[in-house]
Design a protein around this motif. Structure first.
Motif, PDB file in Angstrom:
ATOM      1  N   GLY A 170      51.736  29.730   7.082  1.00 54.16           N
ATOM      2  CA  GLY A 170      51.416  31.147   7.179  1.00 54.16           C
ATOM      3  C   GLY A 170      50.241  31.561   6.323  1.00 54.16           C
ATOM      4  N   ASN A 192      55.013  40.752   4.237  1.00 49.79           N
ATOM      5  CA  ASN A 192      54.322  39.956   3.219  1.00 49.79           C
ATOM      6  C   ASN A 192      55.076  39.936   1.894  1.00 49.79           C
ATOM      7  N   ASN A 227      50.890  34.062   3.262  1.00 50.81           N
ATOM      8  CA  ASN A 227      51.199  35.470   3.506  1.00 50.81           C
ATOM      9  C   ASN A 227      52.644  35.833   3.211  1.00 50.81           C
ATOM     10  N   LYS A 236      56.384  38.080  -1.096  1.00 50.31           N
ATOM     11  CA  LYS A 236      55.926  36.854  -1.747  1.00 50.31           C
ATOM     12  C   LYS A 236      56.679  36.656  -3.056  1.00 50.31           C
ATOM     13  N   THR A 242      56.420  32.528   8.709  1.00 46.78           N
ATOM     14  CA  THR A 242      56.299  33.793   8.008  1.00 46.78           C
ATOM     15  C   THR A 242      57.286  34.855   8.452  1.00 46.78           C
ATOM     16  N   ALA A 300      56.426  29.718   1.647  1.00 46.10           N
ATOM     17  CA  ALA A 300      55.651  30.621   2.492  1.00 46.10           C
ATOM     18  C   ALA A 300      54.604  31.393   1.695  1.00 46.10           C
ATOM     19  N   SER A 301      54.749  31.422   0.365  1.00 45.13           N
ATOM     20  CA  SER A 301      53.805  32.152  -0.483  1.00 45.13           C
ATOM     21  C   SER A 301      52.639  31.293  -0.947  1.00 45.13           C
ATOM     22  N   LEU A 318      56.795  36.015   3.539  1.00 43.50           N
ATOM     23  CA  LEU A 318      57.740  36.220   4.625  1.00 43.50           C
ATOM     24  C   LEU A 318      57.797  37.697   4.999  1.00 43.50           C
ATOM     25  N   SER A 319      58.165  37.965   6.244  1.00 44.23           N
ATOM     26  CA  SER A 319      58.396  39.330   6.691  1.00 44.23           C
ATOM     27  C   SER A 319      59.792  39.419   7.293  1.00 44.23           C
TER      28      SER A 319
END
Length: 513
Positions: free
Chosen positions: A455, A418, A458, A420, A213, A448-449, A460-461
Motif C-alpha cells: 500500500g 490512513n 498508506n 498508521k 490497505t 501496512a505503514s 490501513l483504512s
C-alpha cells in the motif's frame, strides 16, 4: 466420503486426550527439530506466511522472541528459494481465503506424513478452534497452555511464551463481548456477496497483496480473523505476542487451528448457497495477471503451484469438517424490509427485498463529510468532529424524501482512513454521537505503514456502517439540520508508551442503493 475429517479441537475438553492434538504436538516437535532452510521445517512454513529475519527495526525480529519456541534465524535458504516461497500471505484482498486454504492443506500434508511415520493414525486431519462456540470454547484449548506433555518432562511444542491475551495478563481467550456489545462475531456469514469495498465476505479486488490497505466492514478477515490474532497475541512488558504480528504469527501452533476455523467459515458460507467470484482474475489468482504465483513445498522435494480455482470448492477437495454450523450474535444491521418498515416506507409484496440490496458490489459511493485532519490515538478517549458538506448532506436527505421499496435510501459509512502505527496489537472502539458503532482490530497495521508495503506506506483504512444513526436522525426530523457528527475513538487495550497510532482522516460516505 472424504478421506480426512477436520474436527473440533475442544473434543475431549481440548486436552491431549484429544488424539488430534496429541499427534499434532508430536509432529510439530519433529518439524521444529529441522533447520530453517529445510522446506519441511516449522520455521520455513512460518516464513511462507511472513518473516522478519533480516531485522527490520520497525518490526519484531525473530531472534528477539522469548523462548519457547526457540526460533532459529539461520541457516537461510538461497535467495531464489526465499523469493519463491517466503512472504506470500494474502491480506486485505479477495485472495485471503483461498491462499490460506492452500497454505493449510500444505501444512496438513507435512504433519500427516510425520504422524504416519510416528505410527499415528493415517487419517489424521488438522483440528479447528471454534472460539465463537460459547464461553468455554472461546478459551484456548488447554493442550496449548501446559508447559510439558502429559509425561511431565517433555516440553510441550504447542506452548508459547509470548501469548498475552486480550487483557494483556496471560489469560488467553477471545473476548466475544465488551460491556454487552458484540465484539468478535460471525456476522460476515450474513454477507451475500464475496467481494467489494464496503459490505462483502471475502475482501476487495486486488493484485497479489502481502498486506494491503483496506478492511471492508465485517468481512471474514476483518472479523473474526483479525480480532482473534490480537486477542491471542496481545501485548505486555513492551512486547507484542507473536500472534499479533503477521511476520511472526505462523510460529505459534495455535495459528493453524485459528485459520482452520476461518477456512471452515468460508466452507459454511458457501454451503449456505453463496457464490465465490467467477472472474478469471480471481479464479486464476495473481499469476493470471502477471503477479507472483501461489506455491507451497510438499514432501519429497515436490512443490504445489495452485490458484483459487484449485481450492474454491470444498466438495472437490479430500477433506471435510465435522460441523459447518455458524451462529451470528446479532444482525449486522436491519435487513432492507425491516429498515423500510422502521422508516415508515410501504413495501409491496411483488418487490423482492433481500440482503443483496445491502451488500456492496459495484454501487457508487460519494464523500459527504470529513474531519479537519489527522490525529493521534491516546490511551484516553480521542474525539473529533466530522463536518458535512451542504451538497453531500442534501443528497442523503433527498434519498429519504423520494424513498420507496424500489428506491431504498442511501447507506452511510464512517471510514477511518490512513490509520498508521508501529504496533499491531491494539483494538479500538468507535462511537458516533455517543452511540457505539463498532470495534476495529489493528492487526497488520505496522506492515501496512511501512514505505515498502504493497500500500506504499498508506496504512490501513476501516469502514463502519452508520446507516442506523442517519436513519434515526431522519426519523427525529434532525437530519436536515445536522452539520456534523461527533466521533470518539477509545482503545480497548493499553497503548504502550513508545507506540504511535495516527488516523489520517475520518470521513463519511454515502452509498446509493
Amino acid at each position: 466420503m472424504k478421506k480426512f475429517l477436520r474436527k473440533n479441537a475442544w473434543n475431549q475438553e481440548g486436552t491431549f486426550d484429544n488424539s488430534d492434538l496429541f499427534w499434532y504436538a508430536k509432529a510439530v516437535a519433529e518439524m521444529q527439530s529441522r533447520k530453517l532452510d529445510d522446506p519441511t521445517s516449522w520455521w520455513f512454513f512460518a516464513a511462507i506466511h511472513g518473516e522478519n529475519i533480516a531485522g527490520d527495526p520497525n518490526s519484531i525480529n525473530w531472534n528477539t522472541i522469548k523462548t519457547p519456541p526457540k526460533v532459529p534465524t539461520n541457516p537461510l535458504p538461497s535467495t531464489n528459494i526465499k523469493d519463491k516461497y517466503w512472504n506470500q500471505c494474502q491480506h486485505q484482498t479477495w485472495y485471503f481465503a483461498p491462499w490460506h486454504r492452500g497454505y493449510l492443506m500444505a501444512l496438513e500434508i507435512q504433519i500427516r506424513t510425520i504422524v504416519i511415520e510416528l505410527k499415528g493414525p493415517a487419517d489424521w486431519a488438522l483440528p479447528y478452534w471454534n472460539y465463537l462456540n460459547g464461553e468455554k470454547e472461546n478459551k484456548i484449548p488447554p493442550a496449548f497452555t501446559q508447559q510439558f506433555l502429559n509425561d511431565g518432562t517433555t516440553p510441550n511444542p504447542l506452548f508459547v511464551t509470548e501469548r498475552y491475551g486480550p487483557d494483556n495478563d496471560g489469560n488467553i481467550y477471545i473476548k466475544l463481548f465488551k460491556d454487552g456489545k458484540p465484539r468478535v462475531t460471525q456476522n460476515c456469514e450474513l454477507k451475500t456477496v464475496y467481494t467489494g469495498n464496503q459490505n462483502c465476505f471475502g475482501g476487495p479486488e486486488t493484485e497479489f497483496s502481502h498486506y494491503g490497505t483496506l478492511f471492508p466492514q465485517e468481512s471474514l478477515e476483518t472479523n473474526p480473523h483479525n480480532f482473534v490474532h490480537n486477542d491471542v497475541g496481545g501485548v505486555a512488558q513492551g512486547n507484542e505476542g507473536i500472534m499479533s504480528d503477521p511476520n511472526t504469527a505462523a510460529l505459534d501452533p495455535i495459528f493453524y487451528l485459528h485459520h482452520c476455523n476461518i477456512d471452515r467459515m468460508w466452507a459454511s458460507w458457501n454451503a449456505k448457497g453463496n457464490n465465490n467470484p467467477s472472474q478469471i482474475e480471481w479464479l486464476g489468482g495473481p499469476k493470471e495477471i502477471g503477479e507472483r504465483e501461489f506455491v507451497m513445498p510438499l514432501i519429497d522435494g515436490k512443490e504445489w503451484i495452485y490458484t483459487p480455482n484449485d481450492v474454491t470448492n470444498l466438495d472437490s477437495l479430500d477433506y471435510s469438517y465435522d460441523n459447518l454450523e455458524t451462529k451470528t450474535e446479532s444482525a449486522i444491521t436491519d435487513n432492507t424490509s425491516e429498515r423500510l418498515k422502521k422508516l415508515g416506507i410501504p413495501t409491496l409484496d411483488h418487490v423482492q427485498l433481500t440482503e443483496d440490496t445491502m451488500d456492496n458490489n459495484e454501487k457508487p459511493t460519494e464523500l459527504v463529510g470529513a474531519n479537519q485532519g489527522s490525529f493521534e490515538i491516546k490511551n484516553a478517549i480521542t474525539k473529533t468532529t466530522v463536518n458535512f458538506s451542504d451538497k453531500g448532506l442534501k443528497k442523503v436527505s433527498k434519498s429519504f424524501l423520494k424513498a420507496s421499496a424500489e428506491e431504498v435510501p442511501d447507506r452511510v459509512y464512517l471510514v477511518l482512513e490512513n490509520v498508521k502505527g508501529n504496533i499491531n496489537a491494539n483494538t479500538l472502539e468507535v462511537s458516533v454521537n455517543n452511540q457505539h458503532v463498532g470495534f476495529i482490530s489493528l492487526f497488520g497495521l505496522r506492515n501496512a505503514s511501512l514505505g515498502d508495503s504493497h500500500g506504499g506506506g498508506n496504512g490501513l483504512s476501516f469502514s463502519l456502517d452508520i446507516t442506523n444513526i442517519i436513519d434515526e436522525l431522519h426519523l427525529e426530523n434532525d437530519l436536515e439540520n445536522v452539520s456534523s457528527l461527533d466521533v470518539a475513538v477509545t482503545p480497548d487495550n493499553e497503548i504502550l508508551s513508545d507506540t504511535k497510532i495516527t488516523v489520517g482522516r475520518i470521513s463519511v460516505y454515502r452509498e446509493k442503493q
